[in-house]
Design a protein around this motif. Structure first.
Motif, PDB file in Angstrom:
ATOM      1  N   GLY A 601       0.816  -1.214   0.000  1.00 44.20           N
ATOM      2  CA  GLY A 601       0.000   0.000   0.000  1.00 44.20           C
ATOM      3  C   GLY A 601       0.844   1.255   0.000  1.00 44.20           C
ATOM      4  N   ILE A 602       1.932   1.239   0.770  1.00 43.46           N
ATOM      5  CA  ILE A 602       2.854   2.381   0.807  1.00 43.46           C
ATOM      6  C   ILE A 602       3.436   2.634  -0.580  1.00 43.46           C
ATOM      7  N   LEU A 610      -4.116   5.622  -5.799  1.00 40.73           N
ATOM      8  CA  LEU A 610      -4.974   5.471  -4.621  1.00 40.73           C
ATOM      9  C   LEU A 610      -5.811   4.198  -4.660  1.00 40.73           C
ATOM     10  N   PRO A 611      -6.434   3.821  -5.776  1.00 41.14           N
ATOM     11  CA  PRO A 611      -7.227   2.582  -5.779  1.00 41.14           C
ATOM     12  C   PRO A 611      -6.394   1.353  -5.427  1.00 41.14           C
ATOM     13  N   PHE A 617      -4.061  -1.952   1.357  1.00 46.19           N
ATOM     14  CA  PHE A 617      -4.298  -1.707   2.781  1.00 46.19           C
ATOM     15  C   PHE A 617      -5.502  -2.503   3.287  1.00 46.19           C
ATOM     16  N   LYS A 618      -6.439  -2.789   2.428  1.00 44.28           N
ATOM     17  CA  LYS A 618      -7.621  -3.556   2.833  1.00 44.28           C
ATOM     18  C   LYS A 618      -7.246  -4.978   3.234  1.00 44.28           C
ATOM     19  N   THR A 663      -8.791   3.020   5.966  1.00 42.21           N
ATOM     20  CA  THR A 663      -9.905   3.974   6.071  1.00 42.21           C
ATOM     21  C   THR A 663      -9.484   5.370   5.627  1.00 42.21           C
ATOM     22  N   LEU A 664      -8.215   5.724   5.841  1.00 37.71           N
ATOM     23  CA  LEU A 664      -7.747   7.039   5.404  1.00 37.71           C
ATOM     24  C   LEU A 664      -7.763   7.134   3.879  1.00 37.71           C
ATOM     25  N   VAL A 665      -7.179   6.136   3.203  1.00 37.84           N
ATOM     26  CA  VAL A 665      -7.147   6.178   1.740  1.00 37.84           C
ATOM     27  C   VAL A 665      -8.553   6.080   1.168  1.00 37.84           C
ATOM     28  N   ASP A 666      -9.370   5.231   1.767  1.00 43.01           N
ATOM     29  CA  ASP A 666     -10.751   5.102   1.307  1.00 43.01           C
ATOM     30  C   ASP A 666     -11.477   6.444   1.429  1.00 43.01           C
ATOM     31  N   SER A 667     -11.264   7.132   2.544  1.00 42.09           N
ATOM     32  CA  SER A 667     -11.895   8.438   2.739  1.00 42.09           C
ATOM     33  C   SER A 667     -11.350   9.471   1.761  1.00 42.09           C
TER      34      SER A 667
END
Length: 826
Positions: A601-602, A610-611, A617-618, A663-667
């Motif tokens: 994810g990093i 981002l996707p 991260f999920k 949750t941060l990236v999703d937001s």
């Protein structure tokens, strides 16, 4: 955990309303300095750099030949391991054996050792007076002397103890102002007379010899050249030279010699025979006079020993003198050590750069006056490297062609040939010599262990990972683990071996194998890059990230800097592989899927994908984000969508909003979707929030841990300015705030509100300010009024003054004005 489960509601309620929270203690206190270290990170301490022995590459056991030479194994230090030297007691053992042999004592040797080496002059004098009433009478050796009327020995011991007072730094009274009788020549002269009389009256040649030794010491410490020479000639030379005392006396005699070549000749004799004097002889031997010293040698063996001492003092290519020694004395006990030193030198010169990616620890220069000239180290590194490639062949040619019936250990010589052939990339020849070493005379446990190590090095085929290859490698590794006591410094050696496997698999393009091999490095050697004779601060944007760091504390950081996102995906796929080979299962023990998914994810965040980052991260479990062993509870505990003109690492007013990376990236994705939706009534606000998030994910924000594993103030502002030259792909985003600028400017473009435009411009100016500080920091001491200079250079601050003069004072000079403008954001 409830804060995570209720994230969506918390986000909706407070993302726009930071003032809805009461300021916490953390919100009030600005963190001046953060040494924020996530997981088990790479450490950089101000002014610290590893000792050369930490990164010097050595896999060939330096003790395979003769452990008596331990202080003189090749090293980047002055001596190898003098402090932990075991064989410094050899000479004392020899002396004790002589006492046992010549006195007839058959009891515990510790009793003699105690009397000779641990009983003080006062204690022995007290025993002389009190005898049976003194505790020393219980000593078995003392009892033996008294029972057998060995008065001559007792008289000698009494005399020797009195000599200790003037011949050592002995102090009878620790509170006295000076050493007792240390500088009183009359006492020394009196002892000399007493010793001469004792010598004449003694009938025991063993005792007479030792009295003569004490007289030589007395004269030497009195700095009396004439008496030292006279005593040595009269009382030492006539006796047989087998005694260790003979060479102790010779040592004192040599110290007084003005004739340097003759003195060096004596040092060479002492070096061979008196192990406790080896280091001192090595230190004082004048290598420049070695050729002259050869004229005093009485035979070829003595000549060879002079050349051994000369060669041990030389850190360069020493093969010419080694050949001379071999011609004079092919079974000389120093030869094996000297050849292993050459092998260890070649490891440093060729393999430290290859596997540790560092300049050799011992660096040969043609012109020391040019050592500060830019580029000189790179120039000499290439010259030395080419010379050393040729030197490997020269050393190999000598070792493999030496008649094995002439050497002291044929197995060792075959083994040395094998390793040299490996370093010369002659792998088939290396295997052949390993087989010879296995069968030859002289094979022992340490050589056997080295054979296994070299076999892995020479017979590994990283481009081939079939079952036969894997079974061979696993069997060899298992043998090493099961025979650790045979492997020299097993922990360090095994780590160096795993480093080799890591690099060779990586070079073959197999990052999965490279990663799982790196996983087995036990923490002693994880380094790359800085000081490399190669491209020190460059990186491959297609394959990997940063190639400029130099200490990896785990496989994770190796992946972080050496692997592409595709490589990390391959490692994750490997972890899910059901049919791993036994080797793969062994090497991958301890790999953590959550950590590797986090890294993936990093990497995608650094690529601004981002996707893909959200998807990676999920895969990480909530338990990982919440674990007290991780750092995300501490360093991902602030609202990334809120900031102001000055807030950086401190928690925000919305500090009860907790995010995971997912949750941060999703937001963030959802915020950007709203911002880009032309039907959304307040697009400027959503763009502004996205910009805040990107700003908080920079070096200066509260969520820097989204794309980095560690943070240090010195990273940008400290003495290690070169760190900035070792770039990740997203450095313009992470340090320069590129994405934050982009979204603040988008917010400015979609709004018609003048106050919002001015606020956006002010935030772009905040990003620009940090960039200007970084860019100009090296010349900060040459700039007067540093703060004014940075302010005046900021084009966006100047634009606010020009385009929005009605807001400029508040925005530029009133730190509390942010809330006023933020509430009107539209």
């Amino acid at each position: 955990m409830k804060p995570l489960k209720k994230f969506t509601r918390a986000f909706k309620l407070y993302i726009f309303r930071p003032s809805a929270f009461k300021p916490t203690f953390f919100a009030k206190v600005a963190l001046v300095l953060c040494f924020l270290l996530a997981l088990k990170p790479i450490l950089y301490a101000c002014g610290w750099y590893p000792e050369p022995e930490t990164y010097r590459f050595v896999l060939f056991n330096p003790s395979l030949s003769n452990q008596k030479f331990q202080p003189f194994y090749f090293t980047s230090r002055f001596l190898y391991d003098y402090e932990n030297l075991e064989n410094r007691y050899i000479s004392n053992d020899q002396n004790l054996q002589e006492w046992i042999k010549n006195t007839g004592y058959q009891g515990d040797r510790k009793a003699i050792d105690h009397i000779l080496n641990y009983v003080s002059p006062e204690e022995f004098a007290e025993w002389i007076e009190k005898r049976a009433q003194h505790a020393l009478s219980a000593n078995p050796f003392i009892q033996f002397l008294e029972k057998n009327s060995k008065q001559e020995i007792i008289d000698y011991l009494r005399f020797a103890k009195k000599c200790e007072i003037v011949n050592t730094e002995y102090k009878a009274d620790p509170w006295a102002d000076k050493y007792e009788a240390k500088n009183e020549s009359s006492v020394r002269e009196g002892l000399q007379k007493e010793g001469e009389q004792l010598y004449q009256s003694s009938k025991d040649s063993f005792i007479k010899f030792r009295i003569g030794f004490q007289l030589v010491r007395l004269a030497r410490y009195a700095n009396d050249v004439t008496k030292t020479k006279a005593y040595y000639e009269k009382y030492i030379k006539p006796f047989p030279s087998e005694s260790i005392v003979y060479y102790w006396a010779m040592w004192h005699y040599a110290e007084m010699m003005a004739d340097i070549p003759y003195r060096d000749y004596l040092y060479a004799l002492v070096f061979e025979k008196a192990h406790d004097k080896k280091v001192r002889a090595y230190n004082l031997f004048d290598s420049q006079e070695a050729e002259s010293a050869l004229s005093f040698a009485e035979n070829e063996h003595e000549k060879a020993n002079i050349l051994v001492l000369k060669t041990l003092n030389y850190v360069g290519r020493a093969l010419p003198d080694i050949k001379r020694i071999f011609a004079l004395d092919p079974k000389n006990e120093g030869l094996g050590t000297l050849l292993i030193r050459e092998i260890n030198k070649l490891e440093d010169w060729l393999l430290t750069s290859k596997y540790a990616e560092h300049f050799p620890t011992v660096f040969l220069m043609e012109n020391k006056e040019r050592q500060d000239t830019p580029g000189y180290y790179d120039e000499m590194s290439e010259k030395n490297y080419q010379k050393d490639l040729a030197y490997v062949k020269d050393v190999l040619n000598f070792v493999e062609n030496a008649p094995k019936n002439s050497v002291d250990n044929p197995s060792l010589w075959h083994l040395m040939s094998a390793y040299l052939a490996f370093m010369d990339s002659q792998f088939a020849k290396a295997s052949q010599y390993l087989n010879e070493a296995q069968k030859a005379k002289g094979l022992n446990d340490r050589i056997e262990a080295q054979i296994h190590l070299v076999r892995i090095m020479s017979e590994l085929h990283p481009e081939n990972t079939n079952k036969q290859h894997d079974d061979f490698l696993l069997n060899e590794i298992r043998w090493l683990e099961q025979n650790q006591q045979k492997v020299y410094q097993f922990r360090k050696t095994f780590s160096k071996l795993m480093l080799v496997l890591t690099k060779r698999y990586k070079a073959a393009g197999n990052m999965v194998r490279a990663t799982i091999c790196h996983n087995k490095i036990n923490g002693y050697v994880r380094f790359e890059g800085i000081g490399s004779p190669k491209d020190k601060y460059e990186y491959d944007k297609e394959k990997g990230e940063n190639l400029g760091q130099n200490f990896y504390s785990s496989y994770l950081f190796f992946l972080d800097e050496q692997a592409s996102s595709k490589d990390v995906e391959d490692v994750l796929a490997f972890l899910d592989k059901k049919d791993k080979t036994p080797l793969e299962k062994y090497l991958s023990e301890g790999l953590n899927k959550d950590r590797i998914s986090d890294l993936l994810g990093i990497k995608y965040l650094r690529e601004d994908n981002l996707p893909k980052a959200r998807e990676a991260f999920k895969m990480v479990s909530n338990d990982f984000w919440l674990s007290k062993d991780e750092s995300y509870l501490n360093y991902l505990n602030s609202n990334p969508f809120y900031t102001n003109f000055y807030q950086e690492h401190s928690q925000s007013l919305a500090d009860t909003v907790r995010f995971t990376k997912y949750t941060l990236v999703d937001s963030l994705i959802k915020v950007i979707e709203k911002a880009e939706n032309v039907k959304e009534p307040n697009r400027a606000k959503w763009y502004f929030l996205a910009a805040n998030c990107y700003l908080n994910m920079t070096f200066f924000g509260n969520s820097w841990i989204m794309t980095r594993y560690w943070w240090s103030n010195s990273e940008l502002y400290g003495s290690n300015y070169l760190m900035r030259l070792s770039k990740y792909k997203d450095d313009e985003i992470y340090y320069g705030g590129k994405k934050a600028k982009e979204f603040y400017l988008k917010a400015m473009q979609v709004t018609k509100n003048e106050e919002t435009k001015a606020l956006c411009l002010r935030m772009v100016g905040r990003c620009e300010k940090q960039q200007l500080i970084i860019k100009n920091y090296p010349k900060r001491y040459d700039i007067e009024n540093w703060d004014d200079y940075i302010f005046n250079q900021n084009q966006y601050y100047q634009q606010i003054k020009q385009d929005y003069p009605q807001f400029s004072d508040k925005l530029l000079f009133q730190c509390t004005s942010f809330e006023e403008f933020y509430q009107k954001l539209q």
